[in-house]
Scaffold this motif. Sequence first.
Motif, PDB file in Angstrom:
ATOM      1  N   ALA A 104      82.527 180.028  40.629  1.00 18.15           N
ATOM      2  CA  ALA A 104      81.070 180.142  40.794  1.00 18.15           C
ATOM      3  C   ALA A 104      80.642 181.540  41.244  1.00 18.15           C
ATOM      4  O   ALA A 104      79.775 181.695  42.099  1.00 18.15           O
ATOM      5  CB  ALA A 104      80.560 179.074  41.775  1.00 18.15           C
ATOM      6  N   LEU A 105      81.254 182.552  40.648  1.00 15.05           N
ATOM      7  CA  LEU A 105      80.864 183.927  40.934  1.00 15.05           C
ATOM      8  C   LEU A 105      79.730 184.352  40.001  1.00 15.05           C
ATOM      9  O   LEU A 105      79.601 183.848  38.894  1.00 15.05           O
ATOM     10  CB  LEU A 105      82.059 184.864  40.748  1.00 15.05           C
ATOM     11  CG  LEU A 105      83.284 184.589  41.641  1.00 15.05           C
ATOM     12  CD1 LEU A 105      84.410 185.541  41.276  1.00 15.05           C
ATOM     13  CD2 LEU A 105      82.936 184.690  43.111  1.00 15.05           C
ATOM     14  N   MET A 106      78.930 185.289  40.474  1.00 12.72           N
ATOM     15  CA  MET A 106      77.853 185.847  39.655  1.00 12.72           C
ATOM     16  C   MET A 106      78.455 186.893  38.726  1.00 12.72           C
ATOM     17  O   MET A 106      79.000 187.915  39.189  1.00 12.72           O
ATOM     18  CB  MET A 106      76.782 186.465  40.542  1.00 12.72           C
ATOM     19  CG  MET A 106      76.179 185.500  41.548  1.00 12.72           C
ATOM     20  SD  MET A 106      75.148 184.236  40.772  1.00 12.72           S
ATOM     21  CE  MET A 106      73.700 185.199  40.363  1.00 12.72           C
ATOM     22  N   ASP A 107      78.361 186.645  37.416  1.00 12.18           N
ATOM     23  CA  ASP A 107      79.038 187.493  36.431  1.00 12.18           C
ATOM     24  C   ASP A 107      78.619 188.957  36.482  1.00 12.18           C
ATOM     25  O   ASP A 107      79.427 189.851  36.203  1.00 12.18           O
ATOM     26  CB  ASP A 107      78.783 186.961  35.016  1.00 12.18           C
ATOM     27  CG  ASP A 107      79.465 185.627  34.768  1.00 12.18           C
ATOM     28  OD1 ASP A 107      80.424 185.311  35.503  1.00 12.18           O
ATOM     29  OD2 ASP A 107      79.039 184.907  33.850  1.00 12.18           O
ATOM     30  N   HIS A 108      77.358 189.214  36.811  1.00 10.12           N
ATOM     31  CA  HIS A 108      76.843 190.578  36.759  1.00 10.12           C
ATOM     32  C   HIS A 108      76.815 191.242  38.136  1.00 10.12           C
ATOM     33  O   HIS A 108      76.195 192.296  38.304  1.00 10.12           O
ATOM     34  CB  HIS A 108      75.447 190.587  36.127  1.00 10.12           C
ATOM     35  CG  HIS A 108      75.431 190.019  34.743  1.00 10.12           C
ATOM     36  ND1 HIS A 108      76.097 190.616  33.695  1.00 10.12           N
ATOM     37  CD2 HIS A 108      74.869 188.892  34.234  1.00 10.12           C
ATOM     38  CE1 HIS A 108      75.923 189.889  32.591  1.00 10.12           C
ATOM     39  NE2 HIS A 108      75.183 188.838  32.904  1.00 10.12           N
ATOM     40  N   TYR A 109      77.484 190.626  39.103  1.00 11.61           N
ATOM     41  CA  TYR A 109      77.616 191.199  40.435  1.00 11.61           C
ATOM     42  C   TYR A 109      79.071 191.640  40.636  1.00 11.61           C
ATOM     43  O   TYR A 109      79.991 191.007  40.119  1.00 11.61           O
ATOM     44  CB  TYR A 109      77.268 190.176  41.516  1.00 11.61           C
ATOM     45  CG  TYR A 109      75.800 189.919  41.721  1.00 11.61           C
ATOM     46  CD1 TYR A 109      74.886 190.041  40.689  1.00 11.61           C
ATOM     47  CD2 TYR A 109      75.319 189.523  42.962  1.00 11.61           C
ATOM     48  CE1 TYR A 109      73.542 189.789  40.877  1.00 11.61           C
ATOM     49  CE2 TYR A 109      73.973 189.263  43.174  1.00 11.61           C
ATOM     50  CZ  TYR A 109      73.082 189.399  42.123  1.00 11.61           C
ATOM     51  OH  TYR A 109      71.755 189.152  42.309  1.00 11.61           O
ATOM     52  N   THR A 110      79.276 192.693  41.389  1.00  9.01           N
ATOM     53  CA  THR A 110      80.634 193.119  41.711  1.00  9.01           C
ATOM     54  C   THR A 110      81.260 192.136  42.710  1.00  9.01           C
ATOM     55  O   THR A 110      80.575 191.252  43.259  1.00  9.01           O
ATOM     56  CB  THR A 110      80.634 194.518  42.345  1.00  9.01           C
ATOM     57  OG1 THR A 110      79.943 194.456  43.605  1.00  9.01           O
ATOM     58  CG2 THR A 110      79.979 195.535  41.434  1.00  9.01           C
ATOM     59  N   VAL A 111      82.558 192.327  42.955  1.00  9.72           N
ATOM     60  CA  VAL A 111      83.246 191.528  43.969  1.00  9.72           C
ATOM     61  C   VAL A 111      82.532 191.664  45.309  1.00  9.72           C
ATOM     62  O   VAL A 111      82.265 190.666  45.991  1.00  9.72           O
ATOM     63  CB  VAL A 111      84.721 191.981  44.089  1.00  9.72           C
ATOM     64  CG1 VAL A 111      85.377 191.433  45.353  1.00  9.72           C
ATOM     65  CG2 VAL A 111      85.502 191.542  42.853  1.00  9.72           C
ATOM     66  N   PHE A 112      82.213 192.891  45.678  1.00  9.93           N
ATOM     67  CA  PHE A 112      81.502 193.123  46.949  1.00  9.93           C
ATOM     68  C   PHE A 112      80.173 192.383  46.977  1.00  9.93           C
ATOM     69  O   PHE A 112      79.846 191.698  47.954  1.00  9.93           O
ATOM     70  CB  PHE A 112      81.265 194.619  47.157  1.00  9.93           C
ATOM     71  CG  PHE A 112      80.547 194.935  48.438  1.00  9.93           C
ATOM     72  CD1 PHE A 112      81.265 195.231  49.590  1.00  9.93           C
ATOM     73  CD2 PHE A 112      79.163 194.939  48.500  1.00  9.93           C
ATOM     74  CE1 PHE A 112      80.596 195.507  50.781  1.00  9.93           C
ATOM     75  CE2 PHE A 112      78.489 195.205  49.669  1.00  9.93           C
ATOM     76  CZ  PHE A 112      79.208 195.499  50.830  1.00  9.93           C
ATOM     77  N   GLU A 113      79.407 192.500  45.902  1.00 12.33           N
ATOM     78  CA  GLU A 113      78.079 191.881  45.867  1.00 12.33           C
ATOM     79  C   GLU A 113      78.166 190.365  45.902  1.00 12.33           C
ATOM     80  O   GLU A 113      77.314 189.697  46.509  1.00 12.33           O
ATOM     81  CB  GLU A 113      77.324 192.356  44.626  1.00 12.33           C
ATOM     82  CG  GLU A 113      76.916 193.827  44.707  1.00 12.33           C
ATOM     83  CD  GLU A 113      76.466 194.380  43.362  1.00 12.33           C
ATOM     84  OE1 GLU A 113      75.747 195.399  43.363  1.00 12.33           O
ATOM     85  OE2 GLU A 113      76.842 193.818  42.302  1.00 12.33           O
TER      86      GLU A 113
END
Length: 233
Positions: A104-113
């Motif tokens: 459930a990660l945001m595809d257009h966000y970096t790992v940090f974000e």
Amino acid sequence: MAEREDMQILIELKNVSKEYKMDSGETGTKALNDVSLVIHKGEFVAIMGTSGSGKSTLLNMIGAMDDMTSGEYYFNGKIIDNKNNREIYLFRKEHISFVFQNFALMDHYTVFENAELPLRAKNISKKQRKKIVMEQLKKLGIEELAEKMPRQLSGGQQQRCAIARALASGNDVILADEPTGALDSQNSKEIMEIFKELNKEGKTIIIVTHDENVARETQRIIKIEDGKILIDR
């Protein structure tokens, strides 16, 4: 680990049922059937069951992600009103972190974000957010991936990012729904070692899994079938 009787009760479900209505309005599936359950502060628990047994519904109830048809939910002695959207939002923000099978990660966000998201919801300053996030990424061994996108990561790295996001919130309870389901055996072992370390640090962790090997890594196994708890040991 201390005996459960000597531990603080953190989560208590009393006679909780969940029924899903059919389109016709008639009562359909009974996902949970009069379930009563106590989870103590600092426990590491696995919930097991076959597909459709009610295990994910039970986890959703604990995380206040779904409303119950009947019964009561207490957290740290306080009743949680799952009809009060504002109260539920604050409850989840302050107490519950989630880890999912699909990351459930945001595809257009970096790992940090991605890891930073719960801190933004809590209005933490930018400087403090950076400090907290980098501490968690370092703890999980992925600090060098901070500027990478999820698509550039392996499954194990994505799950570590998801766990970093859960930890960044500072919440004491981690609910994980099949957290090793999309991983190979080596990554599964590594993720379970991370959970065990977090539990030693005081986190209360509840994992839904169908994998006996994963369940055996926890301190307590609850087996559910047809919406009822059959085994709790």
